[in-house]
Design a protein around this motif. Structure first.
Motif, PDB file in Angstrom:
ATOM      1  N   PHE A 116       0.859  -1.175   0.000  1.00 28.28           N
ATOM      2  CA  PHE A 116       0.000   0.000   0.000  1.00 28.28           C
ATOM      3  C   PHE A 116       0.902   1.233   0.000  1.00 28.28           C
ATOM      4  N   PRO A 117       0.739   2.120  -0.983  1.00 28.34           N
ATOM      5  CA  PRO A 117       1.681   3.239  -1.103  1.00 28.34           C
ATOM      6  C   PRO A 117       1.361   4.389  -0.146  1.00 28.34           C
ATOM      7  N   GLY A 118       2.386   5.137   0.247  1.00 29.08           N
ATOM      8  CA  GLY A 118       2.194   6.348   1.043  1.00 29.08           C
ATOM      9  C   GLY A 118       1.740   7.474   0.126  1.00 29.08           C
ATOM     10  N   LEU A 119       0.438   7.740   0.106  1.00 29.80           N
ATOM     11  CA  LEU A 119      -0.108   8.716  -0.845  1.00 29.80           C
ATOM     12  C   LEU A 119       0.007  10.141  -0.299  1.00 29.80           C
ATOM     13  N   LYS A 120      -0.113  11.122  -1.226  1.00 25.21           N
ATOM     14  CA  LYS A 120      -0.005  12.535  -0.817  1.00 25.21           C
ATOM     15  C   LYS A 120      -1.371  13.090  -0.421  1.00 25.21           C
ATOM     16  N   VAL A 121      -2.165  12.299   0.273  1.00 24.61           N
ATOM     17  CA  VAL A 121      -3.468  12.761   0.765  1.00 24.61           C
ATOM     18  C   VAL A 121      -3.619  12.289   2.216  1.00 24.61           C
ATOM     19  N   THR A 122      -4.610  12.799   2.900  1.00 25.01           N
ATOM     20  CA  THR A 122      -4.832  12.383   4.294  1.00 25.01           C
ATOM     21  C   THR A 122      -5.704  11.117   4.293  1.00 25.01           C
ATOM     22  N   PRO A 123      -5.702  10.355   5.403  1.00 27.17           N
ATOM     23  CA  PRO A 123      -6.579   9.179   5.479  1.00 27.17           C
ATOM     24  C   PRO A 123      -8.039   9.538   5.199  1.00 27.17           C
ATOM     25  N   GLU A 124      -8.458  10.673   5.758  1.00 27.94           N
ATOM     26  CA  GLU A 124      -9.857  11.064   5.569  1.00 27.94           C
ATOM     27  C   GLU A 124     -10.171  11.292   4.084  1.00 27.94           C
TER      28      GLU A 124
ATOM     29  N   GLN B 186      -6.031  10.155  15.523  1.00 27.88           N
ATOM     30  CA  GLN B 186      -5.269  11.412  15.603  1.00 27.88           C
ATOM     31  C   GLN B 186      -4.479  11.707  14.325  1.00 27.88           C
ATOM     32  N   PHE B 187      -4.426  10.721  13.411  1.00 28.50           N
ATOM     33  CA  PHE B 187      -3.687  10.946  12.156  1.00 28.50           C
ATOM     34  C   PHE B 187      -4.618  11.218  10.980  1.00 28.50           C
ATOM     35  N   ARG B 188      -5.868  11.389  11.291  1.00 29.13           N
ATOM     36  CA  ARG B 188      -6.918  11.546  10.287  1.00 29.13           C
ATOM     37  C   ARG B 188      -6.627  12.636   9.257  1.00 29.13           C
ATOM     38  N   HIS B 189      -5.983  13.739   9.719  1.00 25.82           N
ATOM     39  CA  HIS B 189      -5.767  14.876   8.822  1.00 25.82           C
ATOM     40  C   HIS B 189      -4.303  14.997   8.405  1.00 25.82           C
ATOM     41  N   GLU B 190      -3.532  13.957   8.614  1.00 24.26           N
ATOM     42  CA  GLU B 190      -2.113  14.048   8.232  1.00 24.26           C
ATOM     43  C   GLU B 190      -1.882  13.383   6.884  1.00 24.26           C
ATOM     44  N   ILE B 191      -0.993  14.007   6.097  1.00 20.22           N
ATOM     45  CA  ILE B 191      -0.656  13.423   4.793  1.00 20.22           C
ATOM     46  C   ILE B 191      -0.003  12.051   5.019  1.00 20.22           C
ATOM     47  N   MET B 192      -0.416  11.053   4.237  1.00 24.76           N
ATOM     48  CA  MET B 192       0.023   9.666   4.498  1.00 24.76           C
ATOM     49  C   MET B 192       1.454   9.358   4.028  1.00 24.76           C
ATOM     50  N   MET B 193       2.052  10.330   3.306  1.00 25.51           N
ATOM     51  CA  MET B 193       3.349  10.050   2.684  1.00 25.51           C
ATOM     52  C   MET B 193       4.413   9.564   3.673  1.00 25.51           C
ATOM     53  N   ASN B 194       4.364  10.123   4.879  1.00 26.21           N
ATOM     54  CA  ASN B 194       5.397   9.741   5.852  1.00 26.21           C
ATOM     55  C   ASN B 194       4.895   8.740   6.888  1.00 26.21           C
ATOM     56  N   PHE B 195       3.788   8.105   6.624  1.00 26.25           N
ATOM     57  CA  PHE B 195       3.251   7.107   7.555  1.00 26.25           C
ATOM     58  C   PHE B 195       4.192   5.893   7.623  1.00 26.25           C
ATOM     59  N   SER B 196       4.206   5.253   8.786  1.00 23.50           N
ATOM     60  CA  SER B 196       5.003   4.027   8.929  1.00 23.50           C
ATOM     61  C   SER B 196       4.321   2.894   8.159  1.00 23.50           C
ATOM     62  N   LYS B 197       5.047   1.777   8.000  1.00 27.12           N
ATOM     63  CA  LYS B 197       4.516   0.609   7.284  1.00 27.12           C
ATOM     64  C   LYS B 197       3.216   0.101   7.935  1.00 27.12           C
ATOM     65  N   GLY B 198       3.240   0.060   9.283  1.00 25.88           N
ATOM     66  CA  GLY B 198       2.060  -0.442  10.005  1.00 25.88           C
ATOM     67  C   GLY B 198       0.865   0.484   9.851  1.00 25.88           C
ATOM     68  N   MET B 199       1.120   1.797   9.862  1.00 24.54           N
ATOM     69  CA  MET B 199       0.018   2.755   9.707  1.00 24.54           C
ATOM     70  C   MET B 199      -0.591   2.627   8.304  1.00 24.54           C
ATOM     71  N   LEU B 200       0.275   2.499   7.320  1.00 23.13           N
ATOM     72  CA  LEU B 200      -0.242   2.341   5.947  1.00 23.13           C
ATOM     73  C   LEU B 200      -1.045   1.047   5.806  1.00 23.13           C
ATOM     74  N   GLN B 201      -0.562   0.012   6.490  1.00 23.40           N
ATOM     75  CA  GLN B 201      -1.282  -1.263   6.417  1.00 23.40           C
ATOM     76  C   GLN B 201      -2.672  -1.134   7.040  1.00 23.40           C
ATOM     77  N   LYS B 202      -2.770  -0.340   8.112  1.00 26.44           N
ATOM     78  CA  LYS B 202      -4.088  -0.134   8.729  1.00 26.44           C
ATOM     79  C   LYS B 202      -5.023   0.586   7.761  1.00 26.44           C
ATOM     80  N   ILE B 203      -4.519   1.596   7.057  1.00 27.30           N
ATOM     81  CA  ILE B 203      -5.354   2.316   6.078  1.00 27.30           C
ATOM     82  C   ILE B 203      -5.783   1.348   4.964  1.00 27.30           C
TER      83      ILE B 203
END
Ligand SMILES: Nc1ncnc2c1ncn2[C@@H]1O[C@H](COP(=O)(O)OP(=O)(O)OP(=O)(O)O)[C@@H](O)[C@H]1O
Length: 291
Positions: free
Chosen positions: A79-87, A119-136
């Motif tokens: 799952f790629p770290g996209l330049k958008v927020t989770p929301e 708490q990460f709802r409005h953060e850009i996903m590009m710098n998310f960790s592997k586990g955070m991206l997997q959750k999304i």
């Protein structure tokens, strides 16, 4: 008497990439409310099989049979770290799937909270960790309340609380009738969830185990050899103890053959290859389990 119609079925499905057969006549049948684990070594064909079930790639031969209007949720392996927020991302995924606005907001809120990501709802996903991206990745697959949930190595990158959370959530979904098919290398997930375990080896489904008590499969031997003609290769497939054969294109050695055989037949296959003028490159015992 009611007849249980499978939600999705594969009949002798094969997939070739170039000349290489990465899935070989795989058949499987999945009913509502069941959890099926796909296990097997790296490169055995699990992701390919899940992509076929998701309808993302086609089989080269064989049939995929699916009940009409089955809603599928699919979490791919990467799952790629996209330049958008989770929301933003989840809103657009939900809209594409046709979820009503109110329901979509409720699901996003519920799932982000469930995976401790609020708490990460409005953060850009590009710098998310592997586990955070997997959750999304998992949340997008769960947004639509799927009838069939396809998860490719879902535990990859998750921490322990998230693993427990995911397993509990999947149990709930299964109870509500969702069919789950997941690939996994972790016995923990297989043992916690699966009521059917399919073992892939070099593209072949070598075991279909009901329940997980008989999960530990028999060891096999892998023989890598070169210098055999097509007819000599075919002769090997008729011998007792044969399990599978793959053609291997190697830049240095040219065309070779990867043979999987029962351990007790190893000597016989080695003699056969050498007797036909072939060379043995390597002989490797394969582990006790497909995990
Ligand atoms: N698009 C592709 N083009 C060519 N070969 C491919 C392609 N996708 C997969 N393969 C090959 O198909 C085989 C099966 O790959 P697949 O990703 O399905 O295995 P896997 O069991 O999911 O492996 P892992 O446990 O490492 O994720 C591998 O040999 C792989 O190199």
């Amino acid at each position: 008497m009611s007849v249980r119609v499978p939600l999705i079925e594969l009949k002798q499905a094969s997939k070739l990439y170039g000349g290489q057969r990465v899935l070989d006549e795989v058949s499987m049948s999945i009913e509502q409310g069941t959890a099926t684990a796909l296990i097997g070594r790296n490169g055995s064909g699990k992701s390919t099989l899940l992509s076929i079930l998701a309808g993302l790639i086609h089989t080269s031969s064989g049939r995929l049979i699916r009940q009409p209007n089955v809603i599928i949720g699919y979490a791919p392996e990467m799952f790629p770290g996209l330049k958008v927020t989770p929301e933003q991302y989840l809103r657009s995924m939900g809209r594409i799937s046709g979820l009503a606005a109110g329901e979509l907001e409720h699901r996003i809120q519920e799932l982000l909270a469930g995976f401790y990501l609020e708490q990460f709802r409005h953060e850009i996903m590009m710098n998310f960790s592997k586990g955070m991206l997997q959750k999304i990745n998992l949340i997008q697959a769960l947004l639509v309340s799927p009838a069939l949930l396809l998860l490719d190595e879902p535990l990859s990158g998750l921490d322990l609380p998230a693993i427990d959370q995911l397993i509990a959530l999947l149990r709930e979904l299964q109870k509500e009738g969702t069919a789950i098919i997941f690939s996994a290398h972790e016995p923990q997930m297989v043992e916690a969830l699966a009521d059917q375990v399919l073992v892939l080896q070099a593209g072949k489904m070598i075991r279909n185990i009901k329940g997980t008590e008989n999960l530990w499969v028999k060891p096999t031997t892998y023989i890598y050899c070169t210098g055999l003609s097509s007819s000599e290769q075919m002769e090997l497939t008729d011998r007792p103890g044969f399990i599978s054969l793959n053609i291997i294109m190697d830049a240095d050695r040219g065309e070779g053959v990867g043979l999987t055989v029962q351990p007790e037949a190893t000597d016989d296959f080695l003699r056969q290859v050498l007797g036909a003028g072939g060379s043995i490159v390597s002989v490797e015992p394969q582990g006790e389990s497909g995990i």
